[in-house]
Design an enzyme around this catalytic site. Sequence first.
Site, PDB file in Angstrom:
ATOM      1  N   LYS A   1      12.572  -2.112   9.338  1.00 30.38           N
ATOM      2  CA  LYS A   1      13.151  -2.117  10.682  1.00 30.38           C
ATOM      3  C   LYS A   1      12.263  -1.366  11.664  1.00 30.38           C
ATOM      4  O   LYS A   1      12.264  -1.655  12.863  1.00 30.38           O
ATOM      5  CB  LYS A   1      14.557  -1.546  10.634  1.00 30.38           C
TER       6      LYS A   1
ATOM      7  N   LYS B   1      20.389   4.159  10.052  1.00 30.32           N
ATOM      8  CA  LYS B   1      20.305   2.837   9.435  1.00 30.32           C
ATOM      9  C   LYS B   1      19.069   2.777   8.525  1.00 30.32           C
ATOM     10  O   LYS B   1      17.969   3.131   8.960  1.00 30.32           O
ATOM     11  CB  LYS B   1      20.189   1.760  10.513  1.00 30.32           C
TER      12      LYS B   1
ATOM     13  N   GLY C   1      23.390  -5.646   5.177  1.00 28.12           N
ATOM     14  CA  GLY C   1      24.741  -5.722   4.646  1.00 28.12           C
ATOM     15  C   GLY C   1      25.582  -4.496   4.930  1.00 28.12           C
ATOM     16  O   GLY C   1      26.630  -4.296   4.321  1.00 28.12           O
ATOM     17  N   GLY C   2      25.130  -3.639   5.847  1.00 24.39           N
ATOM     18  CA  GLY C   2      25.905  -2.453   6.191  1.00 24.39           C
ATOM     19  C   GLY C   2      25.741  -1.295   5.235  1.00 24.39           C
ATOM     20  O   GLY C   2      26.264  -0.204   5.488  1.00 24.39           O
TER      21      GLY C   2
ATOM     22  N   HIS D   1      28.163  -8.167  18.221  1.00 20.59           N
ATOM     23  CA  HIS D   1      27.096  -8.607  17.309  1.00 20.59           C
ATOM     24  C   HIS D   1      26.905 -10.103  17.529  1.00 20.59           C
ATOM     25  O   HIS D   1      27.747 -10.916  17.147  1.00 20.59           O
ATOM     26  CB  HIS D   1      27.485  -8.312  15.859  1.00 20.59           C
TER      27      HIS D   1
ATOM     28  N   HIS E   1      30.731  -1.857   8.591  1.00 19.81           N
ATOM     29  CA  HIS E   1      29.491  -2.444   9.105  1.00 19.81           C
ATOM     30  C   HIS E   1      29.160  -3.767   8.437  1.00 19.81           C
ATOM     31  O   HIS E   1      28.019  -4.226   8.493  1.00 19.81           O
ATOM     32  CB  HIS E   1      28.310  -1.479   8.946  1.00 19.81           C
TER      33      HIS E   1
ATOM     34  N   GLU F   1      19.180 -10.944  14.763  1.00 19.82           N
ATOM     35  CA  GLU F   1      20.431 -10.269  15.115  1.00 19.82           C
ATOM     36  C   GLU F   1      20.225  -9.408  16.360  1.00 19.82           C
ATOM     37  O   GLU F   1      19.260  -8.635  16.446  1.00 19.82           O
ATOM     38  CB  GLU F   1      20.922  -9.409  13.955  1.00 19.82           C
TER      39      GLU F   1
ATOM     40  N   ARG G   1      16.089 -14.726   5.447  1.00 13.00           N
ATOM     41  CA  ARG G   1      16.747 -15.484   4.378  1.00 13.00           C
ATOM     42  C   ARG G   1      17.873 -16.302   4.989  1.00 13.00           C
ATOM     43  O   ARG G   1      18.148 -16.209   6.196  1.00 13.00           O
ATOM     44  CB  ARG G   1      17.355 -14.529   3.341  1.00 13.00           C
TER      45      ARG G   1
END
Length: 774
Positions: free
Chosen positions: A198, A240, A246-247, A290, A317, A357, A375
Amino acid sequence: MRSIASTSRAALIARRGIIPSGVAATGSPVVSRYRSSTRPPTRSLATAAPQNPSTTSSQAASRPIFFPPANGELAGAAAVKPHFKKILIANRGEIACRIIRTARRLGVKTVAVFSEADRGCMHVQMADEAYCIGPAPSSESYLKIDKILAVAHATGAEAIHPGYGFLSESPVFAERVKAAGLVFIGPPVEAIRSMGSKRESKEIMTAAGVPCVPGYHGADQSPSTLLAAAESTGYPLLIKPTHGGGGKGMRIVRDPASFSDELQSAQREAIKSFGNDEVLLERWLERPRHVEVQVFADGLGGCVALWERDCSVQRRHQKIIEEAPAPGLSPELKKDFAEKAVAAAKAVNYVGAGTIEFIMDAETGEYFFMEMNTRLQVEHPVTEMVTGVDLVEWQLLVAAGSPIPLTQAQIPCIGHAFEARIYAERPEANFLPDAGRLLHTKAPVNAPHRLETGFFEGDEISSYYDPMISKLIVHGPDRSSALALLRSALGEYQVVGPSTNIEFLKSVASHPAFEAGPVETSFVPTYHDELFKKDPVPEEIIAQAALYLSLRSKRSHQSLGSGPWATLAYRRFGDFNSSVYKIDNHLVTVKVNVNHNSTPIQTGQAETYEVTVDDGSPLIASGVNLEGDADMTSVIGESMLKGTVVPVPSHSSGSGASAHGQAGDVEKIHIFDSTRHYTLSHQLSTSDATTDSSTAASSTSGGGENLISPMPATVIEVRVKPDQEVKAGQVVVVLESMKMEIALRAAKDGKVGQVNVDKGKVVEEGEVLVSILP
């Protein structure tokens, strides 16, 4: 973007949808291959829906509808390459089944891999070949690259599809697949690596002109640097993990004093889930939405956006309801989202299916890049429903070297679609995951829908893997119509075994704020009290449970034979038989009036019942009938009740247990009507009608408390010792289940008594971990 779909095409896609085809057993056995016996397809959630196209048109198609451009020419049709002959699917559950269905339609053979825990699962039976690659823990099976590659070579597979989760976003796996001479059905290694970090992805996006959330994305991960960065970013902020999704490992921090504890917890969870504990810090928006865009690129320079999805309804999340298109966006904003998403994909020379996202401020409309998932997404079906595109088919085409079949202008967006994720979890216990056997499943019957699952009735939802049972997808001509179908389908969906979130999803889908349109990611906590409102069980439902118990008892007596002794229990002076049942905290009396002219007496025929709940007014029931073991009808007062009743016996042991348990045991009675699922407790002996307080006191005995495991889990940290003083709110034990950390805290000040667990111990639900004395 514009659609060139004709009116007739638009009308057709609005009437039709995507539904998984039937479940097939595995093919002929080969050396070392596992082959299970064929299960009847009626046991599959995916095939339980009726197949009458006139009443459930969205179930009529066994694959996504594909509408070619108006001129009949595919984009770059001359360059279309042959399909792979055989692929290996390095995954499990519903996504493996989803890939197999498309591969089967295209004539592509499939190879499944499975752990020992998944030996009888649906994807094993659907694939042409299936091989066991290790024990239940994913680290010893689904994450074992060497074993997966060995199976691929042994079976002659040409390519590997990673699905989502597990190794799907591992650049190491993608590189190993390529080095082995196989095709990775996914993006290039460098794109995975860049977008998997990220920190690096935000640097690339900033350079590409894609706005990013303010915060810290640096490589220096020392606690002092992160603490200083947190102070610079400001609170509230979001911790994060830079790898994975996937939170997992995400923490919202509002209080600076808790930053260090939350950081350590996030890093532990990240390294267990993704093998990397690097984190970033971001400004936390209080009213975020989101919004994400599905992109698809080929190896020939083509890249398109397949409209956007809204995934703002989340818990922990993680998304639980997704929809396409996103509501409340202007055409200009939709276009801007699509253009930024395509720019993001092109910035990393992307190939294949990916999702960009964004986080959007609901107040200002300002939006920022969050991450790119390299993916296929869990929620990809809603995009398929509104575009008519089979994204898995596109993945196979592009991986084989073909161009994207459609240009940007040829991609329609017709109608509206919702997806609800059905999880084995307990929403009332902060959505803790649950596990257990699927004792009863019944898909919606009347509502047109698409159901993706990887389980048969009778399969085990294991604590080793993600607790998702299935995905329920609906499509309608507009949002209001689609939402009505979602409510109807959820109302018909029945699952008994582990606890599920279906009732919670019904509350969400029926909430006025959600019905109105755009919601924020804070939707669940904002409307918590309304979403978790506990309505009392209607007296008629309690009466229905008692009537079921009465009929069940009668059937048991009738099994003695057809002579007079079989009905003697129902023949008393005055032609009444009276039974008393303890259901929840109620004493329910059922009086049965027997018609002597019925010889033999048939269940539910020629009988009148008088049901009294506690000291209330009697309810008169007639027309009571139990078809098979579960479907029950009755007329109580002026209302006809139809429903499904599923008893779950207590796990009695020892001799003397009846077919339904021993006297004093408690069984659960599950009742499904047209809209709700009720769970009642039935104590099997009326002699034990008084409340047993010893169990209730087990967690607060003597003024102290016992910390009890809320679920099957592994102890990863014990922070106390005997005789240690603890304060209210202090973390005592940390558990892990399904890669999720659960911190158990002391409810009040006190002193530690017994410590019954050590780090690494596997505990069961209800097990006492630590006792705390007053």
